[in-house]
Motif scaffolding. Sequence first.
Motif, PDB file in Angstrom:
ATOM      1  N   ILE A   1     -16.664  48.425 -55.548  1.00  0.00           N
ATOM      2  CA  ILE A   1     -16.587  47.022 -55.167  1.00  0.00           C
ATOM      3  C   ILE A   1     -15.122  46.587 -55.182  1.00  0.00           C
ATOM      4  CG2 ILE A   1     -16.949  46.254 -57.558  1.00  0.00           C
ATOM      5  CD1 ILE A   1     -18.520  43.852 -56.385  1.00  0.00           C
ATOM      6  N   ASP A   2     -14.760  45.727 -54.228  1.00  0.00           N
ATOM      7  CA  ASP A   2     -13.423  45.149 -54.207  1.00  0.00           C
ATOM      8  C   ASP A   2     -13.506  43.783 -53.529  1.00  0.00           C
ATOM      9  OD1 ASP A   2     -10.680  45.166 -54.799  1.00  0.00           O
ATOM     10  OD2 ASP A   2     -10.162  45.905 -52.795  1.00  0.00           O
ATOM     11  N   VAL A   3     -12.525  42.934 -53.829  1.00  0.00           N
ATOM     12  CA  VAL A   3     -12.524  41.572 -53.291  1.00  0.00           C
ATOM     13  C   VAL A   3     -11.151  41.239 -52.736  1.00  0.00           C
ATOM     14  CG1 VAL A   3     -12.739  39.120 -53.862  1.00  0.00           C
ATOM     15  CG2 VAL A   3     -14.335  40.759 -54.849  1.00  0.00           C
ATOM     16  N   PHE A   4     -11.136  40.629 -51.541  1.00  0.00           N
ATOM     17  CA  PHE A   4      -9.925  40.017 -51.003  1.00  0.00           C
ATOM     18  C   PHE A   4     -10.284  38.597 -50.575  1.00  0.00           C
ATOM     19  CE2 PHE A   4      -7.344  38.701 -47.380  1.00  0.00           C
ATOM     20  CZ  PHE A   4      -6.085  38.737 -47.968  1.00  0.00           C
ATOM     21  N   ASP A   5      -9.584  37.622 -51.138  1.00  0.00           N
ATOM     22  CA  ASP A   5      -9.918  36.214 -50.904  1.00  0.00           C
ATOM     23  C   ASP A   5     -11.395  36.003 -51.198  1.00  0.00           C
ATOM     24  OD1 ASP A   5      -7.350  35.503 -50.382  1.00  0.00           O
ATOM     25  OD2 ASP A   5      -7.563  35.413 -48.204  1.00  0.00           O
TER      26      ASP A   5
ATOM     27  N   THR B   1     -13.857  37.544 -49.428  1.00  0.00           N
ATOM     28  CA  THR B   1     -14.632  38.665 -48.878  1.00  0.00           C
ATOM     29  C   THR B   1     -14.747  39.776 -49.909  1.00  0.00           C
ATOM     30  OG1 THR B   1     -13.871  38.169 -46.638  1.00  0.00           O
ATOM     31  CG2 THR B   1     -14.828  40.338 -47.004  1.00  0.00           C
ATOM     32  N   CYS B   2     -15.965  40.219 -50.119  1.00  0.00           N
ATOM     33  CA  CYS B   2     -16.244  41.293 -51.077  1.00  0.00           C
ATOM     34  C   CYS B   2     -16.835  42.487 -50.331  1.00  0.00           C
ATOM     35  CB  CYS B   2     -17.227  40.804 -52.140  1.00  0.00           C
ATOM     36  SG  CYS B   2     -17.733  42.073 -53.321  1.00  0.00           S
ATOM     37  N   VAL B   3     -16.361  43.686 -50.652  1.00  0.00           N
ATOM     38  CA  VAL B   3     -16.893  44.906 -50.052  1.00  0.00           C
ATOM     39  C   VAL B   3     -17.593  45.730 -51.125  1.00  0.00           C
ATOM     40  CG1 VAL B   3     -14.718  46.177 -50.364  1.00  0.00           C
ATOM     41  CG2 VAL B   3     -16.373  46.953 -48.662  1.00  0.00           C
ATOM     42  N   VAL B   4     -18.750  46.289 -50.767  1.00  0.00           N
ATOM     43  CA  VAL B   4     -19.523  47.158 -51.665  1.00  0.00           C
ATOM     44  C   VAL B   4     -19.957  48.382 -50.872  1.00  0.00           C
ATOM     45  CG1 VAL B   4     -21.611  47.385 -53.076  1.00  0.00           C
ATOM     46  CG2 VAL B   4     -20.373  45.206 -53.011  1.00  0.00           C
ATOM     47  N   THR B   5     -19.801  49.565 -51.464  1.00  0.00           N
ATOM     48  CA  THR B   5     -20.276  50.783 -50.799  1.00  0.00           C
ATOM     49  C   THR B   5     -21.670  51.143 -51.300  1.00  0.00           C
ATOM     50  OG1 THR B   5     -19.105  52.111 -52.466  1.00  0.00           O
ATOM     51  CG2 THR B   5     -17.996  51.751 -50.360  1.00  0.00           C
TER      52      THR B   5
ATOM     53  N   ALA C   1     -13.717  52.062 -52.164  1.00  0.00           N
ATOM     54  CA  ALA C   1     -13.461  50.969 -51.222  1.00  0.00           C
ATOM     55  C   ALA C   1     -12.318  50.108 -51.748  1.00  0.00           C
ATOM     56  CB  ALA C   1     -14.704  50.126 -51.020  1.00  0.00           C
ATOM     57  N   LYS C   2     -11.299  49.868 -50.914  1.00  0.00           N
ATOM     58  CA  LYS C   2     -10.201  48.989 -51.313  1.00  0.00           C
ATOM     59  C   LYS C   2      -9.637  48.266 -50.091  1.00  0.00           C
ATOM     60  CE  LYS C   2      -9.495  49.349 -55.807  1.00  0.00           C
ATOM     61  NZ  LYS C   2     -10.726  50.068 -56.092  1.00  0.00           N
ATOM     62  N   PHE C   3      -9.379  46.962 -50.290  1.00  0.00           N
ATOM     63  CA  PHE C   3      -8.627  46.181 -49.316  1.00  0.00           C
ATOM     64  C   PHE C   3      -7.137  46.389 -49.572  1.00  0.00           C
ATOM     65  CE2 PHE C   3     -12.545  43.559 -49.609  1.00  0.00           C
ATOM     66  CZ  PHE C   3     -12.878  43.493 -48.258  1.00  0.00           C
ATOM     67  N   SER C   4      -6.348  46.341 -48.503  1.00  0.00           N
ATOM     68  CA  SER C   4      -4.903  46.289 -48.676  1.00  0.00           C
ATOM     69  C   SER C   4      -4.540  44.932 -49.270  1.00  0.00           C
ATOM     70  CB  SER C   4      -4.204  46.492 -47.331  1.00  0.00           C
ATOM     71  OG  SER C   4      -4.550  45.457 -46.424  1.00  0.00           O
TER      72      SER C   4
ATOM     73  N   GLY D   1      -5.144  42.192 -46.988  1.00  0.00           N
ATOM     74  CA  GLY D   1      -6.496  42.112 -46.447  1.00  0.00           C
ATOM     75  C   GLY D   1      -6.662  42.602 -45.027  1.00  0.00           C
ATOM     76  N   ARG D   2      -5.596  43.087 -44.408  1.00  0.00           N
ATOM     77  CA  ARG D   2      -5.691  43.509 -43.002  1.00  0.00           C
ATOM     78  C   ARG D   2      -6.317  44.888 -42.855  1.00  0.00           C
ATOM     79  NH1 ARG D   2      -0.106  42.559 -39.989  1.00  0.00           N
ATOM     80  NH2 ARG D   2      -1.455  43.195 -38.260  1.00  0.00           N
ATOM     81  N   VAL D   3      -6.263  45.691 -43.913  1.00  0.00           N
ATOM     82  CA  VAL D   3      -6.796  47.059 -43.869  1.00  0.00           C
ATOM     83  C   VAL D   3      -7.842  47.233 -44.963  1.00  0.00           C
ATOM     84  CG1 VAL D   3      -6.218  49.517 -44.059  1.00  0.00           C
ATOM     85  CG2 VAL D   3      -4.620  47.943 -42.933  1.00  0.00           C
ATOM     86  N   LEU D   4      -8.895  47.932 -44.643  1.00  0.00           N
ATOM     87  CA  LEU D   4      -9.941  48.293 -45.601  1.00  0.00           C
ATOM     88  C   LEU D   4     -10.100  49.804 -45.538  1.00  0.00           C
ATOM     89  CD1 LEU D   4     -12.374  47.799 -47.506  1.00  0.00           C
ATOM     90  CD2 LEU D   4     -13.758  47.371 -45.455  1.00  0.00           C
ATOM     91  N   VAL D   5      -9.955  50.464 -46.687  1.00  0.00           N
ATOM     92  CA  VAL D   5     -10.057  51.926 -46.736  1.00  0.00           C
ATOM     93  C   VAL D   5     -11.315  52.313 -47.504  1.00  0.00           C
ATOM     94  CG1 VAL D   5      -8.985  54.047 -47.578  1.00  0.00           C
ATOM     95  CG2 VAL D   5      -7.577  52.276 -46.546  1.00  0.00           C
ATOM     96  N   ILE D   6     -12.100  53.194 -46.901  1.00  0.00           N
ATOM     97  CA  ILE D   6     -13.344  53.692 -47.497  1.00  0.00           C
ATOM     98  C   ILE D   6     -13.233  55.206 -47.649  1.00  0.00           C
ATOM     99  CG2 ILE D   6     -15.854  53.911 -47.239  1.00  0.00           C
ATOM    100  CD1 ILE D   6     -14.963  51.011 -47.531  1.00  0.00           C
ATOM    101  N   SER D   7     -13.601  55.730 -48.812  1.00  0.00           N
ATOM    102  CA  SER D   7     -13.638  57.181 -48.995  1.00  0.00           C
ATOM    103  C   SER D   7     -15.081  57.669 -48.975  1.00  0.00           C
ATOM    104  CB  SER D   7     -12.964  57.574 -50.313  1.00  0.00           C
ATOM    105  OG  SER D   7     -13.694  57.089 -51.429  1.00  0.00           O
ATOM    106  N   SER D   8     -15.261  58.908 -48.523  1.00  0.00           N
ATOM    107  CA  SER D   8     -16.601  59.490 -48.399  1.00  0.00           C
ATOM    108  C   SER D   8     -16.687  60.776 -49.208  1.00  0.00           C
ATOM    109  CB  SER D   8     -16.908  59.782 -46.928  1.00  0.00           C
ATOM    110  OG  SER D   8     -18.097  60.530 -46.787  1.00  0.00           O
TER     111      SER D   8
END
Length: 379
Positions: free
Chosen positions: A291-295, A297-301, A336-339, A342-349
Motif C-alpha cells: 500500500i502507498d499514498v500520494f495526496d 490517492t491510495c494504491v493497493v496490490t 507499489a510506490k508513487f514517485s 505522484g507522476r509515476v507509479l511503480v509496481i513489482s511482480s
Amino acid sequence: MYQIAEIIGNDRLPSHVAEVSFHPSGSYFAATYENINEVRLFDSRTRKLLQVLENPESQINTPHGVLFTEKYLLISNAHDLSKPGTINVYRNASTITKPIQIFQSPFNHLREPHSLAVRDGRLVVTYSENVAPSGAIVSYGFNEETGEITGPLDKTESWFSEYGDPKGICFNADGTKVFVTFRSNKQFSIESVFRSFAADKDLSVPAQLMRFSNKAIRKLKNKLLQSGRAFYHSLREVRSETIVELEEPNPRYVTPTKNGLATFSINAEGKIARRPEQVMVSRNFCRFENIDVFDSTCVVTDLANHSVLLYDLTQNPKFTSPFHTINLGNATPHGAKFSPDGRVLVISSLGRKVVNQEIRFFDWESPREDKIIVFERAI
C-alpha cells in the motif's frame, strides 16, 4: 489515471521482485530481487539500471522490504525465515557499498520484515511469515542524520492473529496513522484439493502428488514451528530483554480468515494502537500485499487477483471500493510506490503462477512475469 509506460524485465535468474522505493528526490528507485539476493537501482526517467547491490559486499539475505530516506537506503532481510529478520542500513552515495548497520529484530519469533515506512524518526515495520501465531507491527527509532536504528519503541501483534498477517504499511498525510494491509491464506477444503489436482492435469499422477505433499509439508512445518519451542522461548526473551512495555503475542494459534485494510493510530513517540480505528474486510478472497499514498490517492496490490486497486481517500476514506482497478494479466503485483511528485507509479511482480487465487511458490509463470511495471499519470 495511470497508464503503462514501460516494463523492466528481469534478464537474470528468476526472482521475486518483492518491493520498490523511490529516493525522496524522485531521481531513482530501488527494487529487491528476493531469490537471487540482489537490490537494483534504476534511473526514474530513463529506467536504466544504475547499480546492483549484491553479495558478498552488500550482506543481503532474502531481501524483501526496501526504503529510501534522503541519506540512507534500508533493506529488510528474511533469511529464508531461519532466524529473526534484519534490516541493513546503507549510506546513500554515488556508489552504495556495504551496510553501516545490520539491525536484527529483538523478537525471535518475528522472521520476515515485509514492509518499511518512516516518518519523523519513527520506523515502522510489518512482520509476517513468522514463527508465531500472528504477525506484528513494530516501531523503532530511526536517526535520519546518522542512519541508526534503535528500539523497539512499540509493538502491536495480537489483533493480527485473528485477522491475518500484516503486509504493506504506509503513513497517512500527517503521520498520525498507518495504513496496513493484512491477508490470510485461502481456506483448505476438499474442493480446493481437487482444483489443485485439476490445475496439474498435464503432469503425471506421481508428480501431482509430490506437489500437493510438498505444500502440505510446508504448512505442517510452519504450524509446528508456531507452536514449538522457538516461539515460547521468544516470549521469555521479550519479557527479559526489553525495557519498553510491549504487547505480548497471542499465546494460542488461531487460524486467521480475513483479508483487507486496517488503519492504526500512532503517536509522536511511536506508540501504536492495539486495535485499529477502522477496518475494511474484503467480501471476496484477495491477497493484499502493499500500500502507498500520494495526496488523496491510495494504491493497493492484490496478488491473488492480478490487480492493482486505486482508492480516492477524499471521497472514500473507508476503502469501501476502488475508483479504478488495473488488471495485469498473469503478473503477480506485490510492491507499489508513487514517485514523490505522484507522476509515476511503480509496481513489482513476483512472477509466480496463481491458480484458483492461490500463489504457487514452486512454479514460475511462463512467459516470465518477474518484472517491474512503470505507470505514468496521464495529463
